[in-house]
Motif scaffolding. Structure first.
Motif, PDB file in Angstrom:
ATOM      1  N   ALA A  24      23.632  -3.929  -7.765  1.00 44.82           N
ATOM      2  CA  ALA A  24      23.587  -4.232  -9.194  1.00 44.82           C
ATOM      3  C   ALA A  24      22.321  -5.026  -9.469  1.00 44.82           C
ATOM      4  O   ALA A  24      21.901  -5.847  -8.658  1.00 44.82           O
ATOM      5  CB  ALA A  24      24.826  -5.021  -9.616  1.00 44.82           C
ATOM      6  N   PHE A  25      21.697  -4.787 -10.632  1.00 45.42           N
ATOM      7  CA  PHE A  25      20.431  -5.437 -10.939  1.00 45.42           C
ATOM      8  C   PHE A  25      20.135  -5.313 -12.425  1.00 45.42           C
ATOM      9  O   PHE A  25      20.688  -4.449 -13.122  1.00 45.42           O
ATOM     10  CB  PHE A  25      19.279  -4.803 -10.127  1.00 45.42           C
ATOM     11  CG  PHE A  25      19.221  -3.305 -10.226  1.00 45.42           C
ATOM     12  CD1 PHE A  25      18.456  -2.679 -11.198  1.00 45.42           C
ATOM     13  CD2 PHE A  25      19.952  -2.509  -9.355  1.00 45.42           C
ATOM     14  CE1 PHE A  25      18.416  -1.288 -11.301  1.00 45.42           C
ATOM     15  CE2 PHE A  25      19.927  -1.119  -9.441  1.00 45.42           C
ATOM     16  CZ  PHE A  25      19.151  -0.516 -10.428  1.00 45.42           C
ATOM     17  N   TYR A  26      19.247  -6.167 -12.904  1.00 40.05           N
ATOM     18  CA  TYR A  26      18.832  -6.149 -14.302  1.00 40.05           C
ATOM     19  C   TYR A  26      17.676  -5.174 -14.473  1.00 40.05           C
ATOM     20  O   TYR A  26      16.740  -5.151 -13.670  1.00 40.05           O
ATOM     21  CB  TYR A  26      18.412  -7.550 -14.745  1.00 40.05           C
ATOM     22  CG  TYR A  26      17.871  -7.611 -16.150  1.00 40.05           C
ATOM     23  CD1 TYR A  26      18.726  -7.552 -17.246  1.00 40.05           C
ATOM     24  CD2 TYR A  26      16.501  -7.713 -16.385  1.00 40.05           C
ATOM     25  CE1 TYR A  26      18.226  -7.602 -18.540  1.00 40.05           C
ATOM     26  CE2 TYR A  26      15.996  -7.770 -17.680  1.00 40.05           C
ATOM     27  CZ  TYR A  26      16.865  -7.713 -18.752  1.00 40.05           C
ATOM     28  OH  TYR A  26      16.372  -7.741 -20.033  1.00 40.05           O
ATOM     29  N   LEU A  34      22.494  -2.647 -14.450  1.00 37.27           N
ATOM     30  CA  LEU A  34      23.079  -1.422 -13.918  1.00 37.27           C
ATOM     31  C   LEU A  34      23.867  -1.751 -12.659  1.00 37.27           C
ATOM     32  O   LEU A  34      23.463  -2.605 -11.864  1.00 37.27           O
ATOM     33  CB  LEU A  34      21.989  -0.401 -13.593  1.00 37.27           C
ATOM     34  CG  LEU A  34      21.125   0.068 -14.773  1.00 37.27           C
ATOM     35  CD1 LEU A  34      20.003   0.961 -14.277  1.00 37.27           C
ATOM     36  CD2 LEU A  34      21.966   0.811 -15.803  1.00 37.27           C
ATOM     37  N   ILE A  35      24.980  -1.059 -12.469  1.00 37.96           N
ATOM     38  CA  ILE A  35      25.834  -1.238 -11.298  1.00 37.96           C
ATOM     39  C   ILE A  35      26.100   0.128 -10.682  1.00 37.96           C
ATOM     40  O   ILE A  35      26.526   1.055 -11.380  1.00 37.96           O
ATOM     41  CB  ILE A  35      27.172  -1.897 -11.673  1.00 37.96           C
ATOM     42  CG1 ILE A  35      26.945  -3.228 -12.398  1.00 37.96           C
ATOM     43  CG2 ILE A  35      28.038  -2.113 -10.431  1.00 37.96           C
ATOM     44  CD1 ILE A  35      28.211  -3.810 -13.011  1.00 37.96           C
ATOM     45  N   LEU A  44      27.220   8.844  -5.096  1.00 36.20           N
ATOM     46  CA  LEU A  44      26.786   7.691  -5.873  1.00 36.20           C
ATOM     47  C   LEU A  44      27.559   7.652  -7.185  1.00 36.20           C
ATOM     48  O   LEU A  44      27.705   8.667  -7.867  1.00 36.20           O
ATOM     49  CB  LEU A  44      25.281   7.775  -6.148  1.00 36.20           C
ATOM     50  CG  LEU A  44      24.637   6.572  -6.839  1.00 36.20           C
ATOM     51  CD1 LEU A  44      24.673   5.351  -5.929  1.00 36.20           C
ATOM     52  CD2 LEU A  44      23.197   6.898  -7.239  1.00 36.20           C
ATOM     53  N   TRP A  45      28.044   6.462  -7.549  1.00 32.11           N
ATOM     54  CA  TRP A  45      28.818   6.264  -8.766  1.00 32.11           C
ATOM     55  C   TRP A  45      28.143   5.216  -9.632  1.00 32.11           C
ATOM     56  O   TRP A  45      27.695   4.190  -9.125  1.00 32.11           O
ATOM     57  CB  TRP A  45      30.244   5.815  -8.432  1.00 32.11           C
ATOM     58  CG  TRP A  45      31.013   6.796  -7.617  1.00 32.11           C
ATOM     59  CD1 TRP A  45      31.076   6.867  -6.259  1.00 32.11           C
ATOM     60  CD2 TRP A  45      31.825   7.865  -8.112  1.00 32.11           C
ATOM     61  NE1 TRP A  45      31.880   7.907  -5.863  1.00 32.11           N
ATOM     62  CE2 TRP A  45      32.357   8.539  -6.984  1.00 32.11           C
ATOM     63  CE3 TRP A  45      32.168   8.309  -9.391  1.00 32.11           C
ATOM     64  CZ2 TRP A  45      33.203   9.628  -7.097  1.00 32.11           C
ATOM     65  CZ3 TRP A  45      33.017   9.400  -9.517  1.00 32.11           C
ATOM     66  CH2 TRP A  45      33.522  10.055  -8.376  1.00 32.11           C
ATOM     67  N   TRP A  46      28.106   5.493 -10.918  1.00 30.54           N
ATOM     68  CA  TRP A  46      27.527   4.578 -11.893  1.00 30.54           C
ATOM     69  C   TRP A  46      28.639   3.929 -12.700  1.00 30.54           C
ATOM     70  O   TRP A  46      29.553   4.605 -13.187  1.00 30.54           O
ATOM     71  CB  TRP A  46      26.570   5.344 -12.818  1.00 30.54           C
ATOM     72  CG  TRP A  46      26.147   4.578 -14.023  1.00 30.54           C
ATOM     73  CD1 TRP A  46      25.500   3.375 -14.035  1.00 30.54           C
ATOM     74  CD2 TRP A  46      26.323   4.954 -15.383  1.00 30.54           C
ATOM     75  NE1 TRP A  46      25.272   2.982 -15.327  1.00 30.54           N
ATOM     76  CE2 TRP A  46      25.768   3.936 -16.174  1.00 30.54           C
ATOM     77  CE3 TRP A  46      26.900   6.066 -16.013  1.00 30.54           C
ATOM     78  CZ2 TRP A  46      25.775   3.978 -17.565  1.00 30.54           C
ATOM     79  CZ3 TRP A  46      26.909   6.115 -17.399  1.00 30.54           C
ATOM     80  CH2 TRP A  46      26.344   5.084 -18.157  1.00 30.54           C
ATOM     81  N   TYR A 259      29.362  -9.275  -9.168  1.00 28.67           N
ATOM     82  CA  TYR A 259      30.279  -8.138  -9.174  1.00 28.67           C
ATOM     83  C   TYR A 259      30.660  -7.792  -7.740  1.00 28.67           C
ATOM     84  O   TYR A 259      29.868  -7.976  -6.807  1.00 28.67           O
ATOM     85  CB  TYR A 259      29.637  -6.916  -9.824  1.00 28.67           C
ATOM     86  CG  TYR A 259      29.568  -6.989 -11.333  1.00 28.67           C
ATOM     87  CD1 TYR A 259      30.612  -6.492 -12.111  1.00 28.67           C
ATOM     88  CD2 TYR A 259      28.470  -7.549 -11.981  1.00 28.67           C
ATOM     89  CE1 TYR A 259      30.561  -6.555 -13.501  1.00 28.67           C
ATOM     90  CE2 TYR A 259      28.407  -7.616 -13.360  1.00 28.67           C
ATOM     91  CZ  TYR A 259      29.457  -7.113 -14.115  1.00 28.67           C
ATOM     92  OH  TYR A 259      29.413  -7.188 -15.484  1.00 28.67           O
ATOM     93  N   ALA A 260      31.873  -7.264  -7.574  1.00 30.07           N
ATOM     94  CA  ALA A 260      32.342  -6.852  -6.250  1.00 30.07           C
ATOM     95  C   ALA A 260      33.110  -5.545  -6.357  1.00 30.07           C
ATOM     96  O   ALA A 260      33.701  -5.228  -7.396  1.00 30.07           O
ATOM     97  CB  ALA A 260      33.237  -7.933  -5.632  1.00 30.07           C
ATOM     98  N   VAL A 261      33.109  -4.796  -5.267  1.00 27.45           N
ATOM     99  CA  VAL A 261      33.891  -3.565  -5.165  1.00 27.45           C
ATOM    100  C   VAL A 261      34.759  -3.685  -3.918  1.00 27.45           C
ATOM    101  O   VAL A 261      34.328  -4.226  -2.886  1.00 27.45           O
ATOM    102  CB  VAL A 261      32.956  -2.331  -5.106  1.00 27.45           C
ATOM    103  CG1 VAL A 261      32.119  -2.317  -3.836  1.00 27.45           C
ATOM    104  CG2 VAL A 261      33.737  -1.048  -5.238  1.00 27.45           C
ATOM    105  N   ASP A 262      36.010  -3.241  -4.013  1.00 28.74           N
ATOM    106  CA  ASP A 262      36.897  -3.305  -2.857  1.00 28.74           C
ATOM    107  C   ASP A 262      36.979  -1.944  -2.173  1.00 28.74           C
ATOM    108  O   ASP A 262      36.261  -1.003  -2.535  1.00 28.74           O
ATOM    109  CB  ASP A 262      38.270  -3.854  -3.250  1.00 28.74           C
ATOM    110  CG  ASP A 262      39.029  -2.959  -4.231  1.00 28.74           C
ATOM    111  OD1 ASP A 262      38.777  -1.748  -4.265  1.00 28.74           O
ATOM    112  OD2 ASP A 262      39.892  -3.492  -4.964  1.00 28.74           O
TER     113      ASP A 262
END
Length: 294
Positions: A24-26, A34-35, A44-46, A259-262
């Motif tokens: 994730a970044f500005y 964007l993440i 790849l998922w947006w 942000y985090a993803v499990d």
């Protein structure tokens, strides 16, 4: 060939099959952030407002993957790249992934960090191998940068350009819960025996504070903020590991975001002392948005 297969199987065991990796970044052109997440099949998922959308074709590499992204002001565009379990570096071409250079000839698993250096007006793509050696992707080749980090695999890697000192800040978290800082090619231990290893690390320059911050996410799903020699365990706890996460500075909000993803691909935001579940993992939604494309 047999040795490569064995190393890849070991990499899957220590990193975790079925895991998602996150970046994730500005993006200054969009004045928004964007993440992206990459699953273990290379898709790849947006992250849209309320769900994930598949972005292009799957990466043809082999798991486990590591993902990193950044905004390039010279190109006025975002760059997302990944390294696969065989050491091949790929760059997202929006619809298809393109192989970049030759594979990294070093033991897996690999950690990846990519960022833009304004002083050099260039991308910096770094990989840390399973033996703790740091490599930089230059043109079509990998160049070794440091001796081995004294920690133990699996490693995680975070790097960025600090404009206040016009230098890179490079951090490595090892599989035993130790944190290291690269200083002129030498690794310095910042702390040892951190709780609940292995941990993920994310770091960035905070323009508002004119300082850099870094965060750690341990295997219990607890977030830690690290300043100087002090580590602070923050409130809140994720469930459903293994996890990946990203912390970054958003100049539009003049604040940082985490942000985090499990393991299921569910997206979470750390906010006001706890993790906020935003939405579940990818459900096969396929789509693109003008927001993704410059």
């Amino acid at each position: 060939m047999l040795r490569t297969v064995i190393l890849l199987l070991l990499a899957l065991l220590v990193v975790g099959a079925g895991a998602y990796v996150l970046t994730a970044f500005y993006d200054a052109a969009l004045d928004d952030y964007l993440i992206y997440a990459l699953d273990d099949e290379g898709q790849l998922w947006w992250a849209r407002a309320d769900d994930w959308a598949a972005d292009g074709e799957p990466c043809p590499g082999v798991p486990p993957f590591e993902l990193s992204g950044f905004y390039d002001p010279e190109l006025d565009d975002w760059i997302v790249c990944c390294i696969d379990g065989a050491g091949r570096l790929y760059q997202s071409g929006r619809e298809r992934w393109a192989t970049t250079g030759v594979p990294l000839e070093a033991p897996p698993p690999y950690a990846l960090s990519a960022f833009y250096d304004a002083a050099l007006d260039d991308w910096i793509v770094l990989a840390l191998d399973g033996a703790g050696r740091l490599h930089r992707a230059l043109a079509a080749e990998w160049t070794a940068m440091t001796g081995p980090c004294p920690g133990s695999a699996p490693f995680d890697l975070a790097g960025f350009h600090d404009p206040a000192i016009d230098d890179w800040i490079i951090l490595a978290a090892d599989g035993a819960g130790r944190l290291y800082l690269d200083t002129a090619g030498e690794w310095t231990a910042l702390e040892e025996d951190c709780p609940a290893p292995p941990q993920r690390v994310s770091a960035f320059y905070d323009a508002a504070a004119d300082d850099y911050l870094f965060f750690l996410l341990d295997s219990r799903g607890r977030l830690h903020n690290h300043r100087g020699d002090e580590r602070l365990e923050l409130d809140g706890r994720l469930s459903g590991g293994p996890y990946d996460f990203e912390a970054f500075y958003d100049p539009a909000a003049d604040d940082y975001l985490v942000y985090a993803v499990d393991a299921s691909g569910a997206l979470h935001l750390w906010s006001q002392g706890d993790w906020l579940h935003l939405y579940s993992g990818p459900g096969g939604v396929v789509g693109t948005s003008d927001k993704q494309r410059h």
